[in-house]
Design an enzyme around this catalytic site. Structure first.
Site, short mmCIF file in Angstrom:
data_model
loop_
_atom_site.label_atom_id
_atom_site.label_comp_id
_atom_site.label_asym_id
_atom_site.label_seq_id
_atom_site.Cartn_x
_atom_site.Cartn_y
_atom_site.Cartn_z
N GLN A 208 31.02 56.86 27.50
CA GLN A 208 32.38 57.39 27.28
C GLN A 208 32.78 57.30 25.81
O GLN A 208 33.58 58.10 25.33
CB GLN A 208 33.40 56.63 28.13
CG GLN A 208 33.36 56.95 29.61
CD GLN A 208 32.49 55.98 30.38
OE1 GLN A 208 31.52 55.42 29.85
NE2 GLN A 208 32.81 55.75 31.64
N ASP B 165 41.55 48.94 33.33
CA ASP B 165 41.68 49.65 34.61
C ASP B 165 42.54 48.89 35.61
O ASP B 165 43.08 49.46 36.55
CB ASP B 165 40.31 49.91 35.22
CG ASP B 165 39.57 50.91 34.36
OD1 ASP B 165 38.98 50.49 33.34
OD2 ASP B 165 39.62 52.11 34.67
N ASN C 45 38.08 45.87 32.63
CA ASN C 45 37.86 47.13 31.89
C ASN C 45 36.37 47.47 31.95
O ASN C 45 35.57 46.73 32.54
CB ASN C 45 38.34 46.98 30.45
CG ASN C 45 38.40 48.32 29.73
OD1 ASN C 45 38.93 49.29 30.27
ND2 ASN C 45 37.86 48.41 28.53
N LYS C 46 36.01 48.55 31.33
CA LYS C 46 34.63 49.04 31.36
C LYS C 46 33.63 47.94 31.04
O LYS C 46 33.88 47.11 30.16
CB LYS C 46 34.52 50.19 30.35
CG LYS C 46 33.19 50.88 30.29
CD LYS C 46 32.68 51.37 31.62
CE LYS C 46 33.65 52.30 32.35
NZ LYS C 46 33.23 52.59 33.74
N ARG D 23 37.89 56.10 43.95
CA ARG D 23 37.33 55.10 43.03
C ARG D 23 38.06 53.78 43.27
O ARG D 23 39.28 53.76 43.46
CB ARG D 23 37.48 55.55 41.56
CG ARG D 23 36.54 56.71 41.23
CD ARG D 23 36.38 56.92 39.74
NE ARG D 23 35.63 55.87 39.11
CZ ARG D 23 35.54 55.74 37.77
NH1 ARG D 23 36.18 56.57 36.97
NH2 ARG D 23 34.81 54.77 37.26
N ARG E 82 38.69 60.94 34.52
CA ARG E 82 38.44 59.50 34.66
C ARG E 82 39.41 58.81 33.70
O ARG E 82 40.19 59.45 33.00
CB ARG E 82 36.97 59.13 34.44
CG ARG E 82 36.13 59.99 33.57
CD ARG E 82 36.52 59.99 32.13
NE ARG E 82 36.62 58.64 31.61
CZ ARG E 82 37.35 58.28 30.58
NH1 ARG E 82 38.08 59.20 29.94
NH2 ARG E 82 37.40 57.05 30.16
N GLY E 83 39.35 57.47 33.69
CA GLY E 83 40.36 56.72 32.93
C GLY E 83 41.52 56.43 33.87
O GLY E 83 42.00 57.33 34.59
O1 MRU Z 1 34.83 54.67 34.41
P1 MRU Z 1 35.97 55.20 33.57
O2 MRU Z 1 35.52 56.12 32.50
O3 MRU Z 1 37.07 55.77 34.42
O4 MRU Z 1 36.54 53.89 32.87
C1 MRU Z 1 37.60 54.01 31.96
C2 MRU Z 1 37.94 52.74 31.29
O5 MRU Z 1 37.35 51.71 31.53
C3 MRU Z 1 39.11 52.77 30.36
O6 MRU Z 1 38.93 51.85 29.33
C4 MRU Z 1 40.36 52.40 31.16
O7 MRU Z 1 40.51 53.25 32.25
C5 MRU Z 1 41.59 52.46 30.32
S1 MRU Z 1 42.10 54.14 30.14
C6 MRU Z 1 43.49 54.32 29.23
#
Ligand code: MRU
Length: 368
Positions: free
Chosen positions: A203, A244, A254-255, A90, A53-54
């Site tokens: 996370q 993201d 972002n998250k 995703r 993920r990320g």
């Molecule tokens: O749902 P995830 O764990 O894939 O979300 C990740 C994030 O929101 C990160 O902050 C984002 O991808 C930046 S990663 C360098």
């Protein structure tokens, strides 16, 4: 980065030269396990269930997914089918679209007989490019942190708050938000990181704390609601998050929970920076709030938690009253006006259409 003193990337070509290995991120923080991907379907599954993920790592895994598909059947039809299937995994991180679009355009021009090799090389190049970009982000971000450090008493750490995991586990190596942190730490600029636990998938607690700990970076895990309080009491010098998808105008997705940190940072006059590689910029979008698709994930991520018991077993428990509804929007959008700056591979930019376009004119042209 380091795991028990050994250098790892998050994804690499296996020794057989035909399959791909990843660090299975669903096992953190209590186990370090490597998983093997042998088919495009396994790569898609790994993205979907968040073994990887990320945003940057999702893009890199998708590129390897295309390569695995080409190993099975290198026809034009299968190239298109693989890209379409991987694109469905995703919705929010735009690096997935970027990597697949680039792969499709590059590989369709290659003869099917040599497409498999070309696809594996393409994926390896995406990984190397991610690392090179993150190192530049690290260098530019390090200047920001070092400047704050110079204003503090010698030896006092710069307190950095981060949300989710925008660390090396979210990329191929270094991470985005963490690259400046690792570089500061390695070069003797004292840093301390406030790690938001980042409910519901944790996370921060499961991943960011683990990777900072492996590298020896001082850090403290806090509940998501603690950030504002710490800012009010002068305990946070700078916020750095990842993203993201960022629009051409500088709105940052972002998250979930990032927006609240940006609001608190603004109220307390604390700089709020976002570290991002240019593949995370969606040049086709102008209004993050209305245009970025926000992933809705299953309610079980909210109503349940997984952890290690005192007896050492890993267990999942329920934490919500039976019958209560749960909602799980996985991302939010921070408007550009709340963003102090974007730390990119081409420098620290104002979060505005003009600054982004000036730094990446070729991407603007390509999206026109
Ligand atoms: O749902 P995830 O764990 O894939 O979300 C990740 C994030 O929101 C990160 O902050 C984002 O991808 C930046 S990663 C360098």
């Amino acid at each position: 980065m380091n795991v028990d003193g050994t250098k790892y990337r998050t994804i690499w070509l296996a020794e057989d030269g035909a399959s791909v290995e990843i660090i299975d991120q669903t096992k953190f923080p209590h186990a370090f396990e490597i998983a093997r991907l042998q088919t495009m379907e396994e790569a898609a599954h790994a993205i979907r269930v968040m073994q990887v993920r990320g945003a940057p790592l999702i893009g890199a895994t998708a590129a390897y997914g295309v390569a695995l598909a080409m190993r099975a059947d290198s026809s034009d039809d299968n190239l298109h089918a693989a890209c379409s299937a991987l694109l469905e995994t995703r919705p929010t991180a735009v690096n997935l679209h970027w990597a697949l679009d680039k792969a499709r355009k590059a590989l369709i021009q290659v003869a099917p007989e040599v497409r498999e090799q070309a696809a594996f090389k393409f994926a390896a190049d995406i990984c190397d490019e991610d690392i090179a970009i993150n190192m530049l982000i690290g260098m530019y971000g390090m200047d920001l942190i070092a400047e704050i450090s110079r204003s503090k008493r010698p030896g006092d750490p710069v307190n950095i708050l981060t949300h989710c995991n925008a660390g090396w586990l979210a990329a191929v190596d270094w991470g985005t938000a963490t690259a400046p942190i690792y570089m500061c730490h390695d070069s003797g600029v004292p840093v301390h990181v406030w790690v938001d636990e980042t409910r519901p998938r944790n996370q921060g607690a499961y991943l960011t704390a683990w990777e900072l700990g492996q590298h020896g970076v001082p850090h403290t895990v806090i509940v998501d609601n603690a950030g504002g309080h710490l800012m009010q009491h002068g305990e946070v010098d700078i916020v750095i998050t990842g993203t993201d998808r960022t629009t051409a105008t500088g709105d940052v997705c972002n998250k979930i929970g990032t927006y609240l940190k940006a609001l608190a940072a603004r109220d307390n006059e604390i700089p709020f920076y976002v570290a991002l590689p240019s593949p995370t910029i969606d040049f086709s979008l102008s209004d993050g709030l209305r245009e970025i698709p926000i992933e809705e994930r299953g309610g079980a991520e909210v109503s349940r938690m997984t952890g290690r018991t005192d007896q050492g077993t890993i267990e999942t428990i329920s934490i919500v009253a039976d019958g209560s509804e749960v909602a799980n929007p996985a991302f939010d959008v921070t408007p550009s006006r709340l963003v102090t700056g974007l730390i990119t591979e081409r420098g620290v930019l104002e979060a505005s259409r003009k600054a982004i376009a000036d730094a990446f004119p070729e991407r603007v042209r390509a999206s026109a």
